[in-house]
Write an enzyme that holds these catalytic residues in place. Structure first.
Site, PDB file in Angstrom:
ATOM      1  N   LYS A 210      -1.983   0.880   3.455  1.00  0.00           N
ATOM      2  CA  LYS A 210      -2.576   0.204   4.597  1.00  0.00           C
ATOM      3  C   LYS A 210      -1.598  -0.818   5.173  1.00  0.00           C
ATOM      4  O   LYS A 210      -0.740  -1.272   4.429  1.00  0.00           O
ATOM      5  CB  LYS A 210      -3.891  -0.473   4.203  1.00  0.00           C
ATOM      6  CG  LYS A 210      -3.733  -1.520   3.086  1.00  0.00           C
ATOM      7  CD  LYS A 210      -4.298  -2.844   3.378  1.00  0.00           C
ATOM      8  CE  LYS A 210      -3.397  -3.751   4.146  1.00  0.00           C
ATOM      9  NZ  LYS A 210      -3.287  -5.118   3.661  1.00  0.00           N
TER      10      LYS A 210
ATOM     11  N   HIS B  32      -9.724  -3.571   4.553  1.00  0.00           N
ATOM     12  CA  HIS B  32     -10.531  -3.969   3.393  1.00  0.00           C
ATOM     13  C   HIS B  32     -11.947  -4.409   3.777  1.00  0.00           C
ATOM     14  O   HIS B  32     -12.939  -3.942   3.222  1.00  0.00           O
ATOM     15  CB  HIS B  32      -9.877  -5.134   2.652  1.00  0.00           C
ATOM     16  CG  HIS B  32      -8.478  -4.869   2.176  1.00  0.00           C
ATOM     17  ND1 HIS B  32      -8.070  -3.663   1.687  1.00  0.00           N
ATOM     18  CD2 HIS B  32      -7.398  -5.687   2.089  1.00  0.00           C
ATOM     19  CE1 HIS B  32      -6.796  -3.739   1.317  1.00  0.00           C
ATOM     20  NE2 HIS B  32      -6.359  -4.956   1.560  1.00  0.00           N
TER      21      HIS B  32
ATOM     22  N   ASP C 283      -4.292  -7.275   8.616  1.00  0.00           N
ATOM     23  CA  ASP C 283      -4.011  -7.245   7.178  1.00  0.00           C
ATOM     24  C   ASP C 283      -5.293  -7.075   6.356  1.00  0.00           C
ATOM     25  O   ASP C 283      -5.298  -6.369   5.351  1.00  0.00           O
ATOM     26  CB  ASP C 283      -3.302  -8.555   6.773  1.00  0.00           C
ATOM     27  CG  ASP C 283      -2.902  -8.583   5.301  1.00  0.00           C
ATOM     28  OD1 ASP C 283      -2.331  -7.580   4.831  1.00  0.00           O
ATOM     29  OD2 ASP C 283      -3.165  -9.605   4.625  1.00  0.00           O
TER      30      ASP C 283
ATOM     31  N   LYS D 150      -5.736 -17.346   4.873  1.00  0.00           N
ATOM     32  CA  LYS D 150      -4.760 -17.706   3.846  1.00  0.00           C
ATOM     33  C   LYS D 150      -4.636 -19.230   3.777  1.00  0.00           C
ATOM     34  O   LYS D 150      -5.003 -19.935   4.719  1.00  0.00           O
ATOM     35  CB  LYS D 150      -3.399 -17.106   4.185  1.00  0.00           C
ATOM     36  CG  LYS D 150      -3.401 -15.580   4.169  1.00  0.00           C
ATOM     37  CD  LYS D 150      -2.212 -15.040   3.404  1.00  0.00           C
ATOM     38  CE  LYS D 150      -2.238 -13.532   3.315  1.00  0.00           C
ATOM     39  NZ  LYS D 150      -2.779 -13.023   2.066  1.00  0.00           N
TER      40      LYS D 150
ATOM     41  N   LYS E 246     -11.927  -1.708  -6.628  1.00  0.00           N
ATOM     42  CA  LYS E 246     -12.452  -2.909  -7.308  1.00  0.00           C
ATOM     43  C   LYS E 246     -13.860  -2.628  -7.820  1.00  0.00           C
ATOM     44  O   LYS E 246     -14.673  -2.055  -7.097  1.00  0.00           O
ATOM     45  CB  LYS E 246     -12.475  -4.100  -6.339  1.00  0.00           C
ATOM     46  CG  LYS E 246     -11.086  -4.608  -5.950  1.00  0.00           C
ATOM     47  CD  LYS E 246     -11.204  -5.807  -5.022  1.00  0.00           C
ATOM     48  CE  LYS E 246      -9.855  -6.246  -4.485  1.00  0.00           C
ATOM     49  NZ  LYS E 246      -9.110  -7.155  -5.363  1.00  0.00           N
TER      50      LYS E 246
ATOM     51  N   VAL F   2      15.046   6.671   3.774  1.00  0.00           N
ATOM     52  CA  VAL F   2      13.886   7.567   3.567  1.00  0.00           C
ATOM     53  C   VAL F   2      13.547   8.371   4.822  1.00  0.00           C
ATOM     54  O   VAL F   2      12.654   9.219   4.791  1.00  0.00           O
ATOM     55  CB  VAL F   2      12.623   6.789   3.119  1.00  0.00           C
ATOM     56  CG1 VAL F   2      12.849   6.102   1.789  1.00  0.00           C
ATOM     57  CG2 VAL F   2      12.181   5.789   4.181  1.00  0.00           C
TER      58      VAL F   2
ATOM     59  N   HIS G 203      -6.859  -0.592  -1.635  1.00  0.00           N
ATOM     60  CA  HIS G 203      -7.085  -0.879  -3.059  1.00  0.00           C
ATOM     61  C   HIS G 203      -8.422  -1.564  -3.301  1.00  0.00           C
ATOM     62  O   HIS G 203      -8.898  -1.595  -4.428  1.00  0.00           O
ATOM     63  CB  HIS G 203      -5.912  -1.661  -3.660  1.00  0.00           C
ATOM     64  CG  HIS G 203      -5.891  -3.114  -3.343  1.00  0.00           C
ATOM     65  ND1 HIS G 203      -5.481  -3.606  -2.131  1.00  0.00           N
ATOM     66  CD2 HIS G 203      -6.233  -4.202  -4.080  1.00  0.00           C
ATOM     67  CE1 HIS G 203      -5.565  -4.929  -2.134  1.00  0.00           C
ATOM     68  NE2 HIS G 203      -6.029  -5.316  -3.310  1.00  0.00           N
TER      69      HIS G 203
HETATM   70  C1  BG6 Z   1      -3.607  -7.103   0.512  1.00  0.00           C
HETATM   71  C2  BG6 Z   1      -3.172  -8.017   1.625  1.00  0.00           C
HETATM   72  O1  BG6 Z   1      -3.886  -5.825   1.004  1.00  0.00           O
HETATM   73  O2  BG6 Z   1      -4.763  -7.650  -0.097  1.00  0.00           O
HETATM   74  C3  BG6 Z   1      -2.905  -9.403   1.110  1.00  0.00           C
HETATM   75  O3  BG6 Z   1      -2.004  -7.486   2.247  1.00  0.00           O
HETATM   76  C4  BG6 Z   1      -4.093  -9.931   0.347  1.00  0.00           C
HETATM   77  O4  BG6 Z   1      -2.552 -10.270   2.174  1.00  0.00           O
HETATM   78  C5  BG6 Z   1      -4.555  -8.924  -0.698  1.00  0.00           C
HETATM   79  O5  BG6 Z   1      -3.716 -11.131  -0.296  1.00  0.00           O
HETATM   80  C6  BG6 Z   1      -5.870  -9.352  -1.334  1.00  0.00           C
HETATM   81  O6  BG6 Z   1      -6.224  -8.462  -2.328  1.00  0.00           O
HETATM   82  P1  BG6 Z   1      -6.236  -8.859  -3.861  1.00  0.00           P
HETATM   83  O7  BG6 Z   1      -6.773  -7.672  -4.566  1.00  0.00           O
HETATM   84  O8  BG6 Z   1      -4.813  -9.165  -4.232  1.00  0.00           O
HETATM   85  O9  BG6 Z   1      -7.099 -10.072  -3.956  1.00  0.00           O
END
Ligand code: BG6
Length: 455
Positions: free
Chosen positions: A137, A229, A224, A329, A171, A87, A167
């Site tokens: 991200k 987020h 992450d 995690k 939500k 790419v 993302h």
């Molecule tokens: C992602 C992270 O962006 O979001 C993950 O890279 C994480 O590590 C995830 O588990 C959590 O989002 P969701 O919507 O899957 O609960």
């Protein structure tokens, strides 16, 4: 291919993101009739032809988009094309994307280190500023690389055509922060340092590494989850009321909040941040090795799987109120929530020795819930207080967060994507923490996989 189809290019089409999220979300949109005809042009290093790639994608869709009918899945698979290649090679992209046929929506489903070379190759292949570019991200690897990427993107594309995906903004519970705060009289007068003691944004996951060492071991929980987020959630909770929910007003207000978040001093980083990683244990039935022993992990990188940070917001509304962001995690249970903890009542006429629990407003995820804890007269002695909960569960979200945001991108609305200045501001906030952690100034703690961790 139907004329007038929207051409969506996925760079990194053979990767995990495409399989887990992108194609299933596109299938949801096709099913719900929320997008017009699509032509999807995947490019990746994996050794596939269009035919074998479609065969590979079919089970992903079945598994990841189970509510989508077979007819819609088949329609999506037929729209899918694959080119094997690098790419970052303009000739490969020129052949695969045929930019002379008109603008595309280009999704960079790539590791952050490849963003810039891929953008250069795109431009060299003839993709112009009329196309849209979607960046996953984390939107860069640190402040310097994010600034450099933004400069590169801005040299070729207007900001209105750039979509930095987070993302979480798709939500429904996140979007409900806006409805709750700005469409109800009830909360806004209390939404400040006078009445709020602290705000917590918590994303505890039972998920472990799930085979993502290649990405995660270079990122860690801070980059992450918190850099993007959780800071976005904090910004929606803490921002001033926007005049409209259009992209400019909404993003200006989030930016203003992020700009007010203090860069922590070295002493504050030591006192207010926690980093940890999981040791061996069991998550439910599953035996989990220690993070260091997970496949692909290099222990010498010192990557954390748990991050907690207390931030200060230097403005009139929030002075002195900690915003505590945490994510980890391999914890014992999934707990995903925004919690607004209110202060004690100024005086209590009930003669109870101890103060009742303070009111907490919780916005929960999976299931999406809203809960408000109250103190009421008890059922027995009328002057003895008892805790009570007012709660509601929202209907499961359809379409999914990813699909909602992809629909916005296809329609060209960037309101729920991260603007360049927001991404840079978020890096400005986490950089002193990241640097101190990398220099080992905050000790790495350990928690057992499947356990609780409340530092
Ligand atoms: C992602 C992270 O962006 O979001 C993950 O890279 C994480 O590590 C995830 O588990 C959590 O989002 P969701 O919507 O899957 O609960």
């Amino acid at each position: 291919m139907p004329s007038g189809a929207t051409r969506v290019a996925i760079l990194g089409a053979d990767g995990d993101l495409t399989a887990r999220l992108l194609l299933p979300a596109l299938a949801e949109l096709v099913e719900a009739g929320r997008c017009g005809p699509l032509e999807i042009l995947g490019v990746g290093l994996g050794p596939y032809t269009t035919e074998s790639f479609r065969e590979r994608a079919a089970p992903w869709l079945k598994e990841r988009a189970p509510s989508v009918s077979e007819a819609s899945r088949t329609r999506l698979l037929h729209a899918l094309h694959y080119t094997r290649g690098d790419v970052t090679d303009a000739a490969v992209l020129g052949g695969a994307l045929a930019p002379e046929r008109g603008p595309l929506v280009v999704y960079l489903a790539l590791p952050p280190a490849v963003f810039a070379p891929a953008v250069r190759a795109l431009v060299a292949s003839g993709v112009t500023g009329e196309s849209r570019v979607v960046v996953e991200k984390p939107h860069g690897q640190d402040l310097a690389s994010t600034r450099a990427l933004n400069r590169l993107l801005h040299a070729h594309f207007p900001e209105a055509h750039l979509f930095r995906m987070d993302h979480f903004l798709g939500k429904q519970t996140v979007q409900n922060v806006l409805g709750l705060r700005f469409a109800n009289r009830l909360f806004e007068p209390l939404w400040n340092a006078q009445h709020v003691a602290r705000v917590e944004v918590r994303w505890d996951e039972t998920l472990t590494l799930e085979g993502r060492a290649n990405y995660y071991d270079r990122a860690g929980a801070l980059v992450d989850m918190l850099q993007n987020h959780l800071l976005q959630l904090a910004a929606l909770v803490g921002m001033e009321p926007p005049r409209t929910l259009g992209e400019r007003d909404l993003r200006d207000k989030k930016l203003e909040f992020l700009r007010a978040v203090r860069s922590l001093s070295p002493q504050e980083v030591r006192a207010q941040t926690v980093r940890a990683r999981y040791g061996a244990g069991r998550v439910g039935e599953r035996a989990v090795p220690s993070y260091e022993d997970e496949d692909g992990v290099k222990p010498e990188r010192g990557t954390e799987t748990f991050a907690q940070v207390a931030l200060w917001v230097d403005n009139w509304r929030w002075a002195g109120v900690p915003f505590v962001l945490r994510s980890g995690k391999a914890l014992g249970s999934d707990r995903h929530e925004i919690a607004v903890h209110f202060r004690e009542v100024p005086f209590l006429a009930f003669g109870q020795p101890e103060h009742p629990t303070c009111n907490v407003l919780r916005l929960g995820f999976n299931p999406d819930r809203l809960d408000l804890s109250l103190n009421l007269n008890g059922a027995g002695d009328p002057f003895e207080l008892e805790g009570a909960e007012l709660g509601l569960t929202l209907a499961p979200q359809r379409p999914s967060a990813y699909a909602r945001l992809l629909q916005d991108i296809l329609e060209g609305d960037p309101a729920l994507s991260i603007r360049a200045d927001e991404a840079e501001e978020a890096w400005r906030i986490v950089t002193p923490i990241l640097e101190a952690w990398r220099a080992d100034e905050v000790p790495m703690q350990e928690y057992p996989a499947g356990g609780t961790f409340e530092p």
